[in-house]
Every structure is written in structure tokens, then in C-alpha cells.
Write a protein that holds these residues in place. Structure first.
Motif, PDB file in Angstrom:
ATOM      1  N   MET A  55       0.841  -1.190   0.000  1.00  0.00           N
ATOM      2  CA  MET A  55       0.000   0.000   0.000  1.00  0.00           C
ATOM      3  C   MET A  55       0.880   1.245   0.000  1.00  0.00           C
ATOM      4  N   LYS A 110      -3.885   3.796  -0.705  1.00  0.00           N
ATOM      5  CA  LYS A 110      -4.311   2.989  -1.852  1.00  0.00           C
ATOM      6  C   LYS A 110      -3.218   2.012  -2.257  1.00  0.00           C
ATOM      7  N   LYS A 111      -3.575   1.120  -3.176  1.00  0.00           N
ATOM      8  CA  LYS A 111      -2.618   0.119  -3.663  1.00  0.00           C
ATOM      9  C   LYS A 111      -1.805   0.629  -4.836  1.00  0.00           C
ATOM     10  N   ASP A 112      -2.389   1.518  -5.638  1.00  0.00           N
ATOM     11  CA  ASP A 112      -1.737   2.066  -6.825  1.00  0.00           C
ATOM     12  C   ASP A 112      -1.908   3.577  -6.838  1.00  0.00           C
ATOM     13  N   ALA A 149     -10.103   1.773  -1.461  1.00  0.00           N
ATOM     14  CA  ALA A 149      -9.037   2.703  -1.079  1.00  0.00           C
ATOM     15  C   ALA A 149      -9.596   3.564   0.056  1.00  0.00           C
TER      16      ALA A 149
END
Length: 108
Positions: free
Chosen positions: A1, A28-30, A37
């Protein structure tokens, strides 16, 4: 994350420096928001709780859902935020003098 933050004035404009109304953290992850998110907002007014909201995606639109109040950043764990991200948020809040939203984590 990953976690990013932006500082905003009371009108919602992004600002630089120490003269701001709130800090909003995007967890968020990206680089782009994805379902679940997390948004966490801390206002620079003492004893005001933080708010947290999840990013939702449906057939019609996407955006952050209904916010919930939290009194301690440790409560972000309920939303799936890992300890290392919580520590980054705490360090950032300390840097800007927002110290009422956390307490010392007890040894587990």
C-alpha cells in the motif's frame, strides 16, 4: 500500500506550507483510486475527530462513501490500513502539530 497526502485550505484548495485547514491522506494500492481505497482527513483544529471513508465503485459512479469519525488513527486498522502506513500518518500529523489523533501504541 502507498499513502499520499495533500493539505487544503478551508475552501478546499490545495496549499503548500504550514498555513492549512486540514490534511487528507489517500491510502491505496496504486496511483489511481481503487475500490476500498481509504481517505483519512485530519482537521487542524484541536480535539476535532478525524474522518475516514472508503472509495466505492458501482455501475453509475465512483467516489468516496459516507465518512465516519475516528478519534485515534489506530482505528484505521478496522479499515485494513497496516501499521507501517499508520506510523507514516502519525509522523506526518506530529510534523504539523496535530497530536490529538493518536496515542502511544502499546506493546503487543
Amino acid at each position: 500500500m502507498i499513502v499520499e497526502y495533500k493539505k487544503y485550505d478551508s475552501c478546499g484548495n490545495i496549499v503548500e506550507g504550514d498555513d492549512f485547514h486540514c490534511i487528507v491522506f489517500y491510502i491505496k494500492k496504486d496511483n489511481i483510486p481503487h475500490e476500498n481505497a481509504i481517505l483519512f482527513e485530519a482537521v487542524k483544529v484541536e480535539n476535532i475527530p478525524g474522518i475516514v471513508a472508503k472509495y466505492l465503485i458501482d455501475d453509475i459512479e465512483s467516489g468516496y462513501g459516507k465518512p465516519e469519525e475516528i478519534k485515534n488513527v489506530e482505528e484505521l486498522k478496522k479499515y485494513g490500513v497496516p501499521d507501517d502506513i499508520i506510523d507514516i500518518i502519525k509522523d506526518t500529523l506530529k510534523k504539523y502539530g496535530i497530536n490529538w489523533l493518536f496515542k502511544v501504541r502499546e506493546a503487543e
